[in-house]
Design a protein around this motif. Sequence first.
Motif, short mmCIF file in Angstrom:
data_model
loop_
_atom_site.label_atom_id
_atom_site.label_comp_id
_atom_site.label_asym_id
_atom_site.label_seq_id
_atom_site.Cartn_x
_atom_site.Cartn_y
_atom_site.Cartn_z
N LYS A 73 39.34 34.19 25.57
CA LYS A 73 39.71 32.52 25.70
C LYS A 73 39.23 31.63 24.68
CE LYS A 73 40.65 29.54 28.66
NZ LYS A 73 41.82 29.73 28.89
N VAL A 83 51.79 31.63 25.99
CA VAL A 83 51.86 33.63 26.69
C VAL A 83 51.33 33.38 28.28
CG1 VAL A 83 51.39 34.66 24.76
CG2 VAL A 83 49.26 33.69 25.80
N TYR A 84 51.11 34.34 29.26
CA TYR A 84 50.67 34.40 30.89
C TYR A 84 49.45 34.60 30.22
CZ TYR A 84 55.13 32.86 32.27
OH TYR A 84 56.59 31.65 33.20
N GLU A 85 48.43 34.12 31.08
CA GLU A 85 47.20 34.32 31.05
C GLU A 85 47.02 34.29 32.34
OE1 GLU A 85 44.18 31.70 29.62
OE2 GLU A 85 42.40 32.64 30.52
N LEU A 86 46.85 35.80 32.49
CA LEU A 86 46.84 36.53 34.15
C LEU A 86 45.49 37.48 34.17
CD1 LEU A 86 49.93 38.63 34.52
CD2 LEU A 86 49.45 36.13 34.51
N VAL A 87 44.83 37.48 33.59
CA VAL A 87 43.49 38.39 34.53
C VAL A 87 42.30 37.93 33.24
CG1 VAL A 87 42.49 40.69 34.95
CG2 VAL A 87 44.60 40.19 35.14
N ASP A 88 41.46 37.19 33.75
CA ASP A 88 40.05 37.54 33.45
C ASP A 88 39.07 38.58 33.37
OD1 ASP A 88 37.47 37.25 32.73
OD2 ASP A 88 37.09 35.00 33.26
N ARG A 183 40.65 37.94 28.32
CA ARG A 183 41.58 37.65 28.78
C ARG A 183 43.09 38.58 28.62
NH1 ARG A 183 39.97 32.11 31.05
NH2 ARG A 183 38.01 32.74 31.35
N ASN A 187 53.62 38.80 27.14
CA ASN A 187 54.43 37.51 26.86
C ASN A 187 55.33 37.39 27.44
OD1 ASN A 187 57.76 38.30 26.00
ND2 ASN A 187 56.45 37.05 23.82
N GLN B 205 50.69 25.91 31.31
CA GLN B 205 49.99 26.37 30.22
C GLN B 205 49.71 28.30 29.86
OE1 GLN B 205 46.04 24.82 29.20
NE2 GLN B 205 46.48 23.17 29.16
N LYS B 206 50.28 28.42 31.61
CA LYS B 206 50.29 29.65 32.40
C LYS B 206 49.19 30.03 31.67
CE LYS B 206 54.68 29.81 30.14
NZ LYS B 206 54.44 29.27 28.99
N ASP B 207 48.37 29.75 31.97
CA ASP B 207 46.96 29.81 32.16
C ASP B 207 46.42 29.90 34.01
OD1 ASP B 207 43.73 30.26 32.58
OD2 ASP B 207 43.55 28.19 31.24
N PHE B 208 46.81 31.50 34.25
CA PHE B 208 46.60 31.72 35.73
C PHE B 208 45.03 31.66 36.29
CE2 PHE B 208 51.05 32.35 35.39
CZ PHE B 208 51.18 31.03 36.53
N VAL B 209 43.86 32.29 35.20
CA VAL B 209 42.86 32.60 35.03
C VAL B 209 42.13 30.83 35.91
CG1 VAL B 209 40.46 32.83 34.01
CG2 VAL B 209 42.88 34.75 33.86
N ARG B 212 42.51 29.98 38.60
CA ARG B 212 41.17 30.14 39.85
C ARG B 212 40.25 29.87 40.14
NH1 ARG B 212 41.40 37.48 40.91
NH2 ARG B 212 41.39 36.28 42.91
N PRO B 232 53.44 34.67 39.04
CA PRO B 232 54.48 35.30 37.72
C PRO B 232 55.19 36.16 38.61
CG PRO B 232 52.06 34.71 37.23
CD PRO B 232 51.86 34.51 39.10
N GLY B 301 61.59 38.54 22.51
CA GLY B 301 60.39 38.35 23.19
C GLY B 301 60.56 36.46 23.25
#
Lengths: 218, 433
Positions: A73, A83-88, A183, A187, B205-209, B212, B232, B301
């Motif tokens: 992080k 970018v997509y930040e999806l999982v901790d 994290r 893309n 920012q696409k910060d899904f963490v 949550r 997403p 990309g």
Amino acid sequence: VSPVTVCVPSGRLLEGAMTALESAGYLTRDGWRSTRRLIVSCTDDAVRCLIAKPVDLLTYVEHGAADLGIAGKDMLLEQGRDVYELVDLGFGFCRGVLAFPVESAAVWERKSPLRIATKYPRIAERYFWSRGRPVEIISMNGTVELAPQVGLADGIVDLVMTGRTLTENSLVEVAELFRSTARLVVNRVSLRSRAGAVTAVVDRVRSAVEQRAVPPSA
Amino acid sequence: MLDRWQQIPSGTRDLLPLEAARVRAAIDGIMREMARWGYREVTTPTLEYLDVLVRGEGTETGDRLFKLIDRGGELLALRPEMTTSVGRLVATRMRGDPLPLRLAYAGQVFRGREAGSGLLREFPQVGCELIGARTLEADAEIVALAVEALRAAVCSPLGEGAPSVGVGDAQPSISLGHVGVLQGILAGLDLPEDEAAAIRSLLYQKDFVGIRDVLDRRHAPTKIVDALLALPTLRGATAIAEARRLVTSPAGQQVLRNLTELGEILDAHGVGDAVTIDLSIIRDFDYYTGIVFEGHTPSLGVPLLGGGRYDRLLERFGASNPATGFALRVERLLAAMPEEEDPWAPDVVVAFAGQGRDEALAYARAMRRRNLTVTVEVLGRPWDEVARDAIARGAGRAVLVRPGTAVVRTAAGAEHLTPMTDLLTGAVQRETP
């Protein structure tokens, strides 16, 4: 069709990242340790694993050279990438702190301008200016804790895990700027144009880390 | 030691003839397609007052602009995109013109970025705006045109007889979403404005963490947290059906019904197979008010194009009007296409001997009027060298003009003598369709 590429960081997050990919079934146990290659093939031919320097990792993912990545992080905050930040992922917990030499920590209480050495120039600058403190940031690449001892800076902004490095260098923490864990990032185009394959990796890694029940950064 | 004069600024590009020809062909192909849909080109200045750009795009845009100071101390900036400039134009000189307005543009835009980011600081952008219509028909027209513009760019030939530029691995496609879906989910949370803004910022920012974390701290209903975190992955045929379970507000439900109908109109436009519903599309919320979409291809990309509905931009210029449009990144589109051999060669290479100059230049002029590419020998080399070089470069023929007569060497290498009058009239007859 080219394989889905997962970029993992060398350095302190490597072990945790590889373990996460092992748990998700993409790597054979310890198979990656025996090689010095920077591209590691996976148990599934449709996936491959790329090892990059942590500071470069988000560049690979943002430009689509990798579809997914495992990043601290701290790097996401510093670099502000698209970018997509999806999982901790839970592992790699550490804190970004402001620290001064024990004997001169009082400078933080005064209003005078400060010189701060750090590997996180943008985070540090944002922090100081948001508090109305004038600051001169000295951007460094390593051994930041040396800077105050040799008069290069008044204090530092750096990562701490246990706080031992601070103590050993006679530094004392005065503020916490952020908390960081690893994290899973994706893309923005891969998430759409290779949705099925990429989402599969996200889901497998997510459930692997959830099963290991690593408590998320509280 | 590398001197500055050998370099260009980071994030800028020189284009060599083949590269420039590809960019030109793509831009022309797109502009012709837009013209067929009734979109007329406008141009605006490269420089705008900083105030105009900040008014159009919000204050945070100021950080990523190239700024200049005018002689009077006024702040100017290089445009970072063209929608704001077109908006200003519509609200000022075109105010009161009959609606809808269909406008197209092509030009260089500029972004201030850090050196080493790998991102361009100057690049060509082509786009269009449909102003004055709030209907689904207008949304559908813009999305369909985006698909057709991508197809046109991909198919524009580089020159007469050259093969079409083909896309490497796949046709470009469009992902289509709507900011109302997200607003519908957020509405169910009933958040105070500052927290809603924080969530929007995290989404941007696409910060899904981070989202949550915020929602967990507020003990938000599980259903809504799940809805946001599912964003997403909400795409494709089932996206709308799934979203219907997650979006509770009447406005959100209406958005989903509209998206379904939009899909039907796009099918009728013949582009349905190139468009995927994708509710995870996240673009700047302060700017877009309805549909949002991106175009991409698997080999690249970064998105090829982006657009959507922005009904509130024009009111910032005192001329409230609904609007929708998109902008396309030509250089990214070309990066996604395979490299090709340069097909360029002159049709005719002309040299002269003795007193043949006047007749040679008249002949060259006549051929150019026939739309042929003609070069005239300017190095004064011997005929055989000129002719061999011309044929080797792929020229259709080389012609040596003497008073009254000419030697013609064909691409096959054969040479024959022809009276100038025959050559002119004969050539004219041959080239006339």
